[in-house]
Design a protein around this motif. Structure first.
Motif, mmCIF file in Angstrom:
data_model
loop_
_atom_site.group_PDB
_atom_site.id
_atom_site.type_symbol
_atom_site.label_atom_id
_atom_site.label_comp_id
_atom_site.label_asym_id
_atom_site.label_seq_id
_atom_site.Cartn_x
_atom_site.Cartn_y
_atom_site.Cartn_z
ATOM 1 N N LYS A 103 -54.996 -10.163 -16.567
ATOM 2 C CA LYS A 103 -55.336 -8.828 -16.052
ATOM 3 C C LYS A 103 -54.306 -8.293 -15.061
ATOM 4 O O LYS A 103 -53.932 -7.131 -15.108
ATOM 5 C CB LYS A 103 -56.725 -8.859 -15.384
ATOM 6 C CG LYS A 103 -57.843 -9.239 -16.337
ATOM 7 C CD LYS A 103 -59.181 -9.307 -15.641
ATOM 8 C CE LYS A 103 -59.252 -10.336 -14.540
ATOM 9 N NZ LYS A 103 -59.110 -11.735 -14.994
ATOM 10 N N THR A 104 -53.845 -9.182 -14.183
ATOM 11 C CA THR A 104 -52.899 -8.754 -13.154
ATOM 12 C C THR A 104 -51.605 -8.218 -13.787
ATOM 13 O O THR A 104 -51.076 -7.190 -13.359
ATOM 14 C CB THR A 104 -52.596 -9.921 -12.191
ATOM 15 O OG1 THR A 104 -53.850 -10.437 -11.722
ATOM 16 C CG2 THR A 104 -51.788 -9.455 -11.008
ATOM 17 N N GLU A 159 -57.823 -6.744 -8.151
ATOM 18 C CA GLU A 159 -59.052 -7.376 -7.699
ATOM 19 C C GLU A 159 -58.839 -7.924 -6.286
ATOM 20 O O GLU A 159 -57.821 -8.544 -6.002
ATOM 21 C CB GLU A 159 -59.383 -8.523 -8.661
ATOM 22 C CG GLU A 159 -60.819 -8.929 -8.648
ATOM 23 C CD GLU A 159 -61.064 -9.993 -9.713
ATOM 24 O OE1 GLU A 159 -62.184 -10.079 -10.181
ATOM 25 O OE2 GLU A 159 -60.125 -10.726 -10.051
ATOM 26 N N TYR A 174 -66.480 -22.693 -5.244
ATOM 27 C CA TYR A 174 -66.073 -23.729 -6.193
ATOM 28 C C TYR A 174 -66.452 -25.124 -5.713
ATOM 29 O O TYR A 174 -66.739 -26.011 -6.518
ATOM 30 C CB TYR A 174 -64.575 -23.636 -6.499
ATOM 31 C CG TYR A 174 -64.261 -22.509 -7.486
ATOM 32 C CD1 TYR A 174 -64.877 -22.472 -8.732
ATOM 33 C CD2 TYR A 174 -63.374 -21.495 -7.157
ATOM 34 C CE1 TYR A 174 -64.615 -21.448 -9.631
ATOM 35 C CE2 TYR A 174 -63.099 -20.463 -8.045
ATOM 36 C CZ TYR A 174 -63.723 -20.455 -9.280
ATOM 37 O OH TYR A 174 -63.460 -19.444 -10.165
ATOM 38 N N ARG A 189 -61.450 -5.743 -13.174
ATOM 39 C CA ARG A 189 -62.874 -6.039 -13.282
ATOM 40 C C ARG A 189 -63.715 -4.917 -12.697
ATOM 41 O O ARG A 189 -63.248 -3.831 -12.421
ATOM 42 C CB ARG A 189 -63.212 -7.369 -12.613
ATOM 43 C CG ARG A 189 -62.684 -8.561 -13.367
ATOM 44 C CD ARG A 189 -63.782 -9.600 -13.575
ATOM 45 N NE ARG A 189 -63.263 -10.712 -14.360
ATOM 46 C CZ ARG A 189 -62.667 -11.762 -13.822
ATOM 47 N NH1 ARG A 189 -62.578 -11.868 -12.517
ATOM 48 N NH2 ARG A 189 -62.206 -12.707 -14.610
ATOM 49 N N ARG A 199 -50.606 -21.871 -12.916
ATOM 50 C CA ARG A 199 -50.445 -21.124 -11.663
ATOM 51 C C ARG A 199 -50.932 -21.892 -10.434
ATOM 52 O O ARG A 199 -50.596 -21.525 -9.313
ATOM 53 C CB ARG A 199 -51.117 -19.761 -11.763
ATOM 54 C CG ARG A 199 -52.606 -19.764 -11.543
ATOM 55 C CD ARG A 199 -53.120 -18.344 -11.485
ATOM 56 N NE ARG A 199 -54.567 -18.319 -11.504
ATOM 57 C CZ ARG A 199 -55.294 -17.317 -11.959
ATOM 58 N NH1 ARG A 199 -54.705 -16.250 -12.449
ATOM 59 N NH2 ARG A 199 -56.601 -17.357 -11.913
ATOM 60 N N GLU A 221 -58.959 -23.009 -7.458
ATOM 61 C CA GLU A 221 -59.401 -23.061 -8.849
ATOM 62 C C GLU A 221 -59.214 -24.413 -9.528
ATOM 63 O O GLU A 221 -59.442 -24.539 -10.725
ATOM 64 C CB GLU A 221 -58.663 -21.971 -9.651
ATOM 65 C CG GLU A 221 -59.031 -20.580 -9.178
ATOM 66 C CD GLU A 221 -58.262 -19.479 -9.885
ATOM 67 O OE1 GLU A 221 -58.703 -18.330 -9.814
ATOM 68 O OE2 GLU A 221 -57.212 -19.771 -10.500
HETATM 69 N N1 DCP Z 1 -64.436 -14.827 -9.435
HETATM 70 C C1 DCP Z 1 -65.777 -15.187 -9.271
HETATM 71 N N2 DCP Z 1 -66.743 -14.240 -9.355
HETATM 72 C C2 DCP Z 1 -66.439 -12.945 -9.621
HETATM 73 C C3 DCP Z 1 -65.103 -12.555 -9.807
HETATM 74 C C4 DCP Z 1 -64.117 -13.539 -9.715
HETATM 75 O O1 DCP Z 1 -66.073 -16.349 -9.049
HETATM 76 N N3 DCP Z 1 -67.405 -12.056 -9.685
HETATM 77 C C5 DCP Z 1 -63.368 -15.835 -9.266
HETATM 78 C C6 DCP Z 1 -62.717 -16.302 -10.532
HETATM 79 C C7 DCP Z 1 -61.325 -16.647 -10.096
HETATM 80 C C8 DCP Z 1 -61.046 -15.763 -8.909
HETATM 81 O O2 DCP Z 1 -62.318 -15.254 -8.506
HETATM 82 O O3 DCP Z 1 -61.279 -17.985 -9.649
HETATM 83 C C9 DCP Z 1 -60.069 -14.650 -9.223
HETATM 84 O O4 DCP Z 1 -60.581 -13.859 -10.273
HETATM 85 P P1 DCP Z 1 -59.733 -13.418 -11.548
HETATM 86 O O5 DCP Z 1 -59.742 -14.457 -12.559
HETATM 87 O O6 DCP Z 1 -60.243 -12.132 -11.973
HETATM 88 O O7 DCP Z 1 -58.292 -13.158 -11.006
HETATM 89 P P2 DCP Z 1 -57.032 -13.613 -11.731
HETATM 90 O O8 DCP Z 1 -55.910 -13.329 -10.800
HETATM 91 O O9 DCP Z 1 -57.237 -15.011 -12.164
HETATM 92 O O10 DCP Z 1 -56.943 -12.694 -13.024
HETATM 93 P P3 DCP Z 1 -55.746 -12.701 -14.074
HETATM 94 O O11 DCP Z 1 -55.165 -14.079 -14.120
HETATM 95 O O12 DCP Z 1 -56.375 -12.293 -15.372
HETATM 96 O O13 DCP Z 1 -54.777 -11.713 -13.569
#
Ligand code: DCP
Length: 230
Positions: A33-34, A51, A69, A104, A166, A171
């Motif tokens: 997404k980013t 986000e 987590y 999101r 990453r 995580e």
């Molecule tokens: N998260 C959560 N509950 C939510 C939204 C997010 O527990 N309602 C958690 C999941 C991830 C962290 O927050 O561990 C970051 O969310 P994203 O996966 O949306 O962010 P990313 O940077 O991983 O997205 P992407 O890799 O697609 O850019």
């Protein structure tokens, strides 16, 4: 005159909310997404709101993301309450351009993440009930404009590889199983449409390709995204 200026403020706010186009980019954890938001963020007439993960990692010096987590049953509601607030703030912020894209939404926070915690037995029923009451009140009483959902449909395996790559500290506890249940909920909601109302039409973009191909797909979909909204 107080009433007058108050009314003008409300009018200006409503005007801003309804005269713009709002797009939400959805997808699993590490689905890309980013990258998608950054790509479109380079365009002049699009404002991008990523986000607010940095907020979730630091609220007055606390890290609710890491806590969630470590012990989801204890801290899930803490993180998700805060996520809901930060999402609402992003939804209601007035863009400086005619088109706003955000990462999101308050809808996926509830229908995907809260739901997953609850269904997997990681969230007590009382916490789920309280979050549901909040969510229902907010979405009934506050108008949240969304014109299009862009869904990055990425397999859980790809997300898992990107996640490992990453190395975000919080995580490390995420398993392939966890990503699979998030994926299943996203598919049921946005593709099969067997559960939870859709707040907007959905554009699906396959997300398993390498970076170069993904950027090409974003460019190919640029017009579809704009025309879907006009
Ligand atoms: N998260 C959560 N509950 C939510 C939204 C997010 O527990 N309602 C958690 C999941 C991830 C962290 O927050 O561990 C970051 O969310 P994203 O996966 O949306 O962010 P990313 O940077 O991983 O997205 P992407 O890799 O697609 O850019």
């Amino acid at each position: 005159s107080h009433i007058h200026s108050f009314m003008s403020l409300i009018f200006i706010h409503l005007y801003h909310l309804y005269s713009f186009i709002y797009i939400c980019v959805e997808g699993n954890i590490a689905s890309g997404k980013t990258t998608c938001l950054k790509y479109f963020g380079k365009t002049n007439n699009i404002e991008v709101l990523t986000e607010p993960v940095s907020k979730w990692k630091n609220v007055h010096g606390h890290n609710p993301l890491a806590l969630m987590y470590q012990d989801p049953a204890r801290w899930g509601i803490t993180l998700q309450t805060y996520v809901q607030l930060t999402m609402l703030v992003n939804h209601l912020s007035c863009p400086s351009t005619s088109l706003k894209m955000m990462e999101r939404s308050i809808f996926s926070a509830k229908h995907i993440f809260v739901e997953n915690l609850f269904r997997s037995g990681r969230m007590p029923a009382v916490d789920y009930a309280v979050l549901t009451e909040w969510f229902d009140w907010i979405t009934t009483n506050i108008s949240i404009p969304v014109d299009l959902i862009v869904y990055l449909q990425t397999t859980p395996e790809t997300c898992y590889q990107r996640l490992k790559h990453r190395c975000r500290e919080e995580e490390s506890a995420i398993s392939l199983d966890y990503l699979e249940s998030i994926h299943q909920l996203y598919e049921d909601w946005l593709v099969k449409r067997t559960y939870a109302a859709l707040p907007a039409p959905v554009l699906v973009i396959p997300g398993d390709h390498d970076l170069q191909k993904m950027l090409q797909l974003y460019e190919e979909n640029r017009n579809t995204i704009f025309s879907a909204c006009s």
